[in-house]
Scaffold this active site. Structure first.
Site, PDB file in Angstrom:
ATOM      1  N   GLU A 153      11.852  51.286  16.446  1.00  0.00           N
ATOM      2  CA  GLU A 153      12.878  50.939  17.419  1.00  0.00           C
ATOM      3  C   GLU A 153      14.082  51.494  16.875  1.00  0.00           C
ATOM      4  O   GLU A 153      14.942  51.116  15.882  1.00  0.00           O
ATOM      5  CB  GLU A 153      12.872  49.394  17.714  1.00  0.00           C
ATOM      6  CG  GLU A 153      13.809  48.929  18.680  1.00  0.00           C
ATOM      7  CD  GLU A 153      15.384  48.908  17.978  1.00  0.00           C
ATOM      8  OE1 GLU A 153      16.235  49.456  18.392  1.00  0.00           O
ATOM      9  OE2 GLU A 153      15.562  47.681  17.295  1.00  0.00           O
TER      10      GLU A 153
ATOM     11  N   ASP B 244      16.453  42.742  25.661  1.00  0.00           N
ATOM     12  CA  ASP B 244      17.886  42.553  25.729  1.00  0.00           C
ATOM     13  C   ASP B 244      18.349  42.935  27.132  1.00  0.00           C
ATOM     14  O   ASP B 244      19.361  42.400  27.648  1.00  0.00           O
ATOM     15  CB  ASP B 244      18.767  43.275  24.829  1.00  0.00           C
ATOM     16  CG  ASP B 244      18.697  42.720  23.370  1.00  0.00           C
ATOM     17  OD1 ASP B 244      18.599  41.532  23.209  1.00  0.00           O
ATOM     18  OD2 ASP B 244      18.775  43.405  22.440  1.00  0.00           O
TER      19      ASP B 244
ATOM     20  N   ASP C 281      10.963  46.371  14.673  1.00  0.00           N
ATOM     21  CA  ASP C 281      12.349  46.070  15.195  1.00  0.00           C
ATOM     22  C   ASP C 281      13.316  46.453  14.196  1.00  0.00           C
ATOM     23  O   ASP C 281      13.266  46.165  12.961  1.00  0.00           O
ATOM     24  CB  ASP C 281      12.318  44.600  15.610  1.00  0.00           C
ATOM     25  CG  ASP C 281      13.813  44.367  16.464  1.00  0.00           C
ATOM     26  OD1 ASP C 281      14.101  45.203  17.304  1.00  0.00           O
ATOM     27  OD2 ASP C 281      14.498  43.501  16.105  1.00  0.00           O
TER      28      ASP C 281
END
Length: 317
Positions: A231, A284, A184
């Site tokens: 990511e 998200d 991430d």
């Protein structure tokens, strides 16, 4: 209810079980178990508010604490032991069906964590072990004040001096749990944004250079080829793109970002290149069904006008 039930299970558990004793002696969760035991006995306070002898890890004090509170210490070892035993059984079952499990590795760790308590030299902390700098992202079109995450940022010079040993151990554990690991906020390994601790917003931070390929080179020397996914969503620059190319890791594409009417949108299936992994959405985003239901009629109509030809071209519809 979780911990009440776990403590009941522990009260019935054979603490002299040879496998469990070998697990504890292996020492992988030593810092975690001591940290959690002291935290419980200190009224759940963050470690920077503990007695100095525990806060600064006085060896004699920690040894005496473990002896006095052996049951609490062993309980937290038991929590990890049971999780890993059950997880490995699940993973073996999934792998036996040809299913690989993808896990997620956050870039940062919590300020009040066993990681920071056991390794304060690896983070930008003051003499009282509180963060001097914290993580976040600068103001952008999503937020005029940016995002203030509050995680302590790494002292990358200290990590480099130790050959990235802490990160290598973290990566080793991740690949023991998962077959593929998504990193991430990958852009933070090229450049990261740090904010003075105590600031109320992310305004006033600055960009600093991350470890780049040096981190992955060190980890791969120790562990071999790493099956990572980068990511790389959000605002990225040429430095991040170069790091992704050098690493060879696949990047991410998200279908829910694709249908804005721009034929050059990088997330449209026809524009997605090789060495990338496509998701319908991220943590998200809404679910795909929720996303479709939330679209106003005109936007839903536009999406259909884009998707239908794509499906026909693919021979699906």
């Amino acid at each position: 209810e979780k911990y009440r039930i776990l403590r009941r299970a522990f009260s019935r558990f054979d603490k002299n079980d040879p496998d469990f004793c070998a697990f504890v002696a292996g020492g992988e969760f030593e810092d975690y178990a001591v940290y959690m035991a002291i935290k419980q006995k200190s009224g759940n306070k963050s470690f920077d508010l503990w007695e100095k002898k525990y806060k600064f890890r006085d060896p004699a004090a920690l040894s005496a604490f473990k002896e006095e509170h052996e049951s609490e210490y062993l309980f937290w070892q038991f929590v990890q032991y049971e999780f890993l035993r059950q997880w490995q059984a699940l993973k073996s079952y999934a792998n036996g069906l040809g299913i690989r499990i993808m896990g997620d590795m956050p870039l940062y760790v919590a300020a009040d964590s066993a990681d920071v308590w056991a390794n304060p030299r690896l983070f930008k902390l003051n003499a009282g072990l509180k963060p001097k700098k914290v993580a976040g992202v600068p103001p952008d079109y999503f937020s005029a004040t940016g995002q203030l995450w509050g995680n302590p940022v790494y002292d990358w010079k200290a990590h480099a001096q130790e050959g990235y040993a802490w990160w290598t151990a973290r990566i080793r554990r991740a690949f023991a749990l998962y077959d593929v690991v998504r990193i991430d906020h990958f852009r933070g390994l090229d450049r990261y944004y740090e904010i003075p601790a105590g600031n109320e917003t992310a305004v006033g931070g600055r960009w600093r250079r991350g470890p780049g390929m040096a981190l992955f080179d060190a980890a791969q020397r120790a562990l071999g080829k790493l099956d990572f996914i980068a990511e790389d969503l959000g605002t990225i620059d040429d430095g991040v793109r170069r790091l992704i190319r050098k690493s060879g890791f696949p990047s991410m594409k998200v279908l829910e970002f694709a249908f804005d009417g721009d034929p050059n949108n990088a997330y449209l299936p026809k524009n997605i290149g090789e060495n990338s992994v496509t998701y319908t959405g991220t943590h998200d985003n809404d679910t795909l069904v929720g996303y479709l239901k939330s679209l106003p009629a005109w936007e839903y109509g536009r999406l259909l006008s884009i998707v239908k030809p794509l499906l026909k071209e693919a021979g699906i519809a």
